[in-house]
Design an enzyme around this catalytic site. Structure first.
Site, PDB file in Angstrom:
ATOM      1  N   GLY A  48       0.852  -1.191   0.000  1.00  0.00           N
ATOM      2  CA  GLY A  48       0.000   0.000   0.000  1.00  0.00           C
ATOM      3  C   GLY A  48       0.879   1.228   0.000  1.00  0.00           C
ATOM      4  O   GLY A  48       2.068   1.147   0.337  1.00  0.00           O
ATOM      5  N   CYS A  57       5.352  -6.238   1.576  1.00  0.00           N
ATOM      6  CA  CYS A  57       5.754  -4.829   1.586  1.00  0.00           C
ATOM      7  C   CYS A  57       5.073  -4.094   2.753  1.00  0.00           C
ATOM      8  O   CYS A  57       5.375  -4.360   3.904  1.00  0.00           O
ATOM      9  CB  CYS A  57       5.456  -4.204   0.221  1.00  0.00           C
ATOM     10  SG  CYS A  57       6.309  -2.642  -0.012  1.00  0.00           S
ATOM     11  N   TYR A  58       4.126  -3.201   2.490  1.00  0.00           N
ATOM     12  CA  TYR A  58       3.431  -2.503   3.589  1.00  0.00           C
ATOM     13  C   TYR A  58       2.834  -3.523   4.566  1.00  0.00           C
ATOM     14  O   TYR A  58       2.854  -3.313   5.783  1.00  0.00           O
ATOM     15  CB  TYR A  58       2.323  -1.633   2.990  1.00  0.00           C
ATOM     16  CG  TYR A  58       1.542  -0.812   4.007  1.00  0.00           C
ATOM     17  CD1 TYR A  58       2.073   0.353   4.540  1.00  0.00           C
ATOM     18  CD2 TYR A  58       0.271  -1.208   4.411  1.00  0.00           C
ATOM     19  CE1 TYR A  58       1.355   1.115   5.462  1.00  0.00           C
ATOM     20  CE2 TYR A  58      -0.458  -0.453   5.332  1.00  0.00           C
ATOM     21  CZ  TYR A  58       0.089   0.706   5.853  1.00  0.00           C
ATOM     22  OH  TYR A  58      -0.612   1.449   6.758  1.00  0.00           O
ATOM     23  N   HIS A  71       8.052  -7.838  -3.802  1.00  0.00           N
ATOM     24  CA  HIS A  71       6.748  -8.231  -4.344  1.00  0.00           C
ATOM     25  C   HIS A  71       6.828  -9.582  -5.076  1.00  0.00           C
ATOM     26  O   HIS A  71       7.299  -9.627  -6.215  1.00  0.00           O
ATOM     27  CB  HIS A  71       6.245  -7.146  -5.302  1.00  0.00           C
ATOM     28  CG  HIS A  71       5.852  -5.907  -4.578  1.00  0.00           C
ATOM     29  ND1 HIS A  71       4.583  -5.706  -4.099  1.00  0.00           N
ATOM     30  CD2 HIS A  71       6.567  -4.826  -4.201  1.00  0.00           C
ATOM     31  CE1 HIS A  71       4.528  -4.547  -3.476  1.00  0.00           C
ATOM     32  NE2 HIS A  71       5.721  -3.993  -3.520  1.00  0.00           N
ATOM     33  N   GLU A 122       4.370 -11.143  -6.289  1.00  0.00           N
ATOM     34  CA  GLU A 122       3.270 -11.272  -7.260  1.00  0.00           C
ATOM     35  C   GLU A 122       3.617 -10.755  -8.649  1.00  0.00           C
ATOM     36  O   GLU A 122       2.908 -11.040  -9.605  1.00  0.00           O
ATOM     37  CB  GLU A 122       2.008 -10.563  -6.722  1.00  0.00           C
ATOM     38  CG  GLU A 122       2.052  -9.041  -6.656  1.00  0.00           C
ATOM     39  CD  GLU A 122       2.726  -8.498  -5.388  1.00  0.00           C
ATOM     40  OE1 GLU A 122       3.496  -9.234  -4.753  1.00  0.00           O
ATOM     41  OE2 GLU A 122       2.498  -7.313  -5.062  1.00  0.00           O
ATOM     42  N   SER A 160     -22.764  -8.975 -26.901  1.00  0.00           N
ATOM     43  CA  SER A 160     -22.148  -7.827 -27.556  1.00  0.00           C
ATOM     44  C   SER A 160     -21.180  -8.255 -28.650  1.00  0.00           C
ATOM     45  O   SER A 160     -20.830  -7.470 -29.511  1.00  0.00           O
ATOM     46  CB  SER A 160     -21.379  -7.020 -26.513  1.00  0.00           C
ATOM     47  OG  SER A 160     -20.308  -7.810 -26.028  1.00  0.00           O
ATOM     48  N   GLY A 161     -20.715  -9.503 -28.573  1.00  0.00           N
ATOM     49  CA  GLY A 161     -19.641  -9.936 -29.463  1.00  0.00           C
ATOM     50  C   GLY A 161     -18.362 -10.118 -28.657  1.00  0.00           C
ATOM     51  O   GLY A 161     -17.406 -10.726 -29.113  1.00  0.00           O
ATOM     52  N   GLY A 162     -18.340  -9.606 -27.450  1.00  0.00           N
ATOM     53  CA  GLY A 162     -17.157  -9.725 -26.590  1.00  0.00           C
ATOM     54  C   GLY A 162     -17.174 -11.020 -25.800  1.00  0.00           C
ATOM     55  O   GLY A 162     -18.176 -11.740 -25.768  1.00  0.00           O
ATOM     56  N   VAL A 163     -16.035 -11.265 -25.139  1.00  0.00           N
ATOM     57  CA  VAL A 163     -15.854 -12.564 -24.480  1.00  0.00           C
ATOM     58  C   VAL A 163     -16.748 -12.727 -23.242  1.00  0.00           C
ATOM     59  O   VAL A 163     -17.302 -13.807 -23.012  1.00  0.00           O
ATOM     60  CB  VAL A 163     -14.358 -12.833 -24.176  1.00  0.00           C
ATOM     61  CG1 VAL A 163     -13.742 -11.766 -23.333  1.00  0.00           C
ATOM     62  CG2 VAL A 163     -14.151 -14.165 -23.527  1.00  0.00           C
ATOM     63  N   ASP A 164     -16.942 -11.664 -22.451  1.00  0.00           N
ATOM     64  CA  ASP A 164     -17.675 -11.828 -21.189  1.00  0.00           C
ATOM     65  C   ASP A 164     -19.128 -12.229 -21.429  1.00  0.00           C
ATOM     66  O   ASP A 164     -19.649 -13.154 -20.789  1.00  0.00           O
ATOM     67  CB  ASP A 164     -17.640 -10.542 -20.355  1.00  0.00           C
ATOM     68  CG  ASP A 164     -16.220 -10.061 -20.122  1.00  0.00           C
ATOM     69  OD1 ASP A 164     -15.306 -10.887 -20.271  1.00  0.00           O
ATOM     70  OD2 ASP A 164     -16.032  -8.881 -19.805  1.00  0.00           O
ATOM     71  N   SER A 165     -19.779 -11.539 -22.365  1.00  0.00           N
ATOM     72  CA  SER A 165     -21.182 -11.880 -22.603  1.00  0.00           C
ATOM     73  C   SER A 165     -21.283 -13.234 -23.298  1.00  0.00           C
ATOM     74  O   SER A 165     -22.227 -13.999 -23.050  1.00  0.00           O
ATOM     75  CB  SER A 165     -21.885 -10.782 -23.401  1.00  0.00           C
ATOM     76  OG  SER A 165     -21.314 -10.634 -24.671  1.00  0.00           O
ATOM     77  N   LYS A 195     -10.644 -12.100 -15.539  1.00  0.00           N
ATOM     78  CA  LYS A 195     -10.745 -12.241 -16.998  1.00  0.00           C
ATOM     79  C   LYS A 195     -10.051 -13.512 -17.508  1.00  0.00           C
ATOM     80  O   LYS A 195     -10.588 -14.207 -18.370  1.00  0.00           O
ATOM     81  CB  LYS A 195     -10.095 -11.015 -17.650  1.00  0.00           C
ATOM     82  CG  LYS A 195     -10.283 -10.917 -19.130  1.00  0.00           C
ATOM     83  CD  LYS A 195     -11.560 -10.197 -19.426  1.00  0.00           C
ATOM     84  CE  LYS A 195     -11.749  -9.896 -20.875  1.00  0.00           C
ATOM     85  NZ  LYS A 195     -12.976  -9.113 -21.090  1.00  0.00           N
TER      86      LYS A 195
END
Ligand code: XMP
Length: 528
Positions: free
Chosen positions: A70, A97-98, A184, A186, A238-243, A384
């Protein structure tokens, strides 16, 4: 310790996330990344508010806790703190870290400003090769990003590692399962970071790696069936991956009880509508309603050049189209949306999650509550990359799964100035060339977004013997992990040359191509 805690998330099947790790967010830009890295080790992980009480944590019964980094200094008044009782819960805890500074400060150490801020790669020497450092080399590169550091610890801590400028780069408590890393693990700049996190999860927290997407999908489908019963569900595509993944999941769950609506607003990329139709009537045989609304949108946009006004008009037109079409679907009770975990976290909507962070929301795909449907958000626990993997498991094609994100207002915000059918045709053809060439060069996946922007500028050129006065197109390609920051893609000159030559030769009305070499910030990814 295996938890049978109250599920934090609203629709998570209870037994999938039996073993979970909680990340307490102290405002780190990396909190999401930590959670994703943990999930990559097949351990379910959620981000929660830093000031959660020890009592609540006990109820949630996690397998481990991670305190994020942070921007604050632990010794500053008002710095975010956690309930000090959490260090003594007996639950394994890793401070990063923090987070490490907080743990050491709470348990008798001293944190001070380092003589200079350390940012970048450092060589780390470890004095221990068990637990956290089990199986790791005695020397390794790590990524540092801190102004403060732990100067001394109480006798209760054992130093585990050091760097040239940071004598206490990792610690372990003598009696409590409390660990700290000043660097870090990650980020990819710490090459052994995943191994370190894995050691924490498997060796220290005794996680078994039970978070499996296929298992999650099976249980989710079962749960969706129970919730929906004989009801009818609508899903916007919509044509996108999520929908697409949302619809594919629902199709698996309730088959013909799902109706999809795809609004062709005339602002889509080349072949986008066709691929939606192919996928959702050919492969998944859904009840697909395609709303042909190009004229409606172009009429709403006529004469409008202001980007925000374009967005507002597109948003209104979309809601109108959707509402009209949904009214045709008899008995529709549920509306499915592809909301993802980062959206849930950032909107402050997660139970026990951190407060909303300020983020400019320019999404126009959202539908208002007064439509009166019960909302189903099956992806609200997923990142995602997990959604993409899930989509592949559900049988969606790779090109759809890996398609670059596309803004809700579509080509309208890439067609600078007025949006007309003719200008959109030029832009769509130019855009398709950018995508085709980047795909052919094998660079599509490593590029976060690649597209063309039609500029409201005409320039002089010569073609054959005649002088031309035609459009200029900008090519925008960026590398980005989170779309909050982005670097322009350093594409090979030959590739840029091919894009330019093809565009000028093949797209009528284009006689000049520029490459956008601005990073975000200060520029944005889109031009409008
Ligand atoms: P910027 O241009 O702000 O974009 O750097 C960051 C990401 O957001 C996308 N974007 C939008 N997405 N509606 C959307 O759904 C919008 O109005 C919108 N504007 C930008 C952009 O494509 C990038 O991925």
């Amino acid at each position: 310790m295996t938890g049978n805690a109250t599920a934090i998330s609203q629709n998570l099947p209870p037994n999938v996330a039996q073993q979970r790790v909680l990340v307490l967010d102290f405002g780190s830009q990396y909190a999401h990344l930590i959670a994703r890295r943990v999930r990559e080790q097949q351990v379910y992980c959620e981000i929660i508010r830093h000031d959660i009480t020890a009592q609540r944590i006990r109820e949630l019964n996690p397998q481990g806790l991670i305190l994020s980094g942070g921007p604050a200094s632990v010794y500053e008044p008002g710095a975010p703190r956690c309930d000090p009782k959490i260090f003594r819960l007996g639950i394994p805890l890793l401070g990063i870290c923090y987070g490490m500074q907080l743990a050491c400060d709470a348990l008798g150490g001293e944190v001070k400003s380092a003589s200079s801020r350390e940012y970048g790669r450092a060589r780390c020497h470890t004095q221990d090769n068990s637990g956290l450092f089990s199986g790791l080399p005695a020397e390794m590169d790590v990524w540092m990003s801190h102004g403060d550091q732990v100067m001394s610890t109480s006798d209760e801590f054992i130093p585990l590692a050091s760097t040239g400028t940071c004598p206490i780069a990792a610690v372990k408590h003598r009696d409590l399962p409390v660990y700290g890393l000043q660097f870090h693990p990650e980020v990819t700049h710490t090459p052994q970071g995943n191994a370190l996190l894995r050691n924490f999860l498997m060796e220290v927290c005794s996680c078994e790696g039970t978070w499996k997407l296929d298992e999650f999908a099976k249980q989710l489908i079962h749960q969706l069936r129970q919730r929906i019963g004989t009801g009818q569900v609508i899903c916007g595509l919509s044509g996108g991956v999520d929908s697409a993944v949302t619809a594919a999941l629902l199709y698996q769950a309730v088959g013909t009880q799902l109706s999809c609506i795809h609004v062709d607003n005339g602002l889509l990329r080349q072949d986008e509508k066709e691929s939606v139709i192919r996928e959702f009537t050919g492969h998944f045989k859904t009840d697909l309603h395609v709303v042909e609304a190009e004229d409606k949108f172009l009429t709403a946009l006529a004469g409008i050049s202001d980007p925000q006004e374009k967005r507002i008009r597109i948003g209104h037109a979309f809601i109108e189209c959707f509402k009209e079409e949904a009214a045709q679907i008899e008995g529709a009770q549920f509306l499915a949306q592809g909301t993802l975990y980062p959206d849930v976290i950032e909107s402050g909507a997660a139970p026990d999650g951190p407060a909303a962070t300020i983020k400019l929301h320019h999404n126009v795909g959202g539908l208002p509550e007064e439509l009166g449907f019960e909302l189903i958000e099956p992806l609200r626990d997923l990142f995602k990359d997990e959604v993409r993997r899930l989509g592949l498991e559900l049988g969606l094609p790779e090109d759809l799964i890996w398609r670059h994100p596309f803004p809700g207002p579509g080509l309208a915000v890439r067609c600078l100035g007025e949006v007309t059918k003719g200008r959109l045709k030029t832009l769509r053809a130019a855009d398709a060339i950018v995508v085709e060439e980047i795909q052919a060069a094998g660079l599509y996946r490593q590029t976060a977004q690649a597209f063309a922007v039609l500029l409201p500028v005409q320039s002089v050129g010569v073609m054959g013997d005649s002088r031309t006065y035609e459009n200029a197109v900008a090519v925008r390609c960026v590398d980005s992990h989170d779309f909050m920051t982005a670097d322009w893609s350093h594409l090979p000159h030959e590739l840029l040359g091919r894009i330019s030559t093809r565009m000028i030769n093949e797209v009528p009305g284009v006689n000049r191509v520029c490459y956008d070499i601005s990073s975000k910030p200060p520029a944005t990814i889109e031009w409008e």
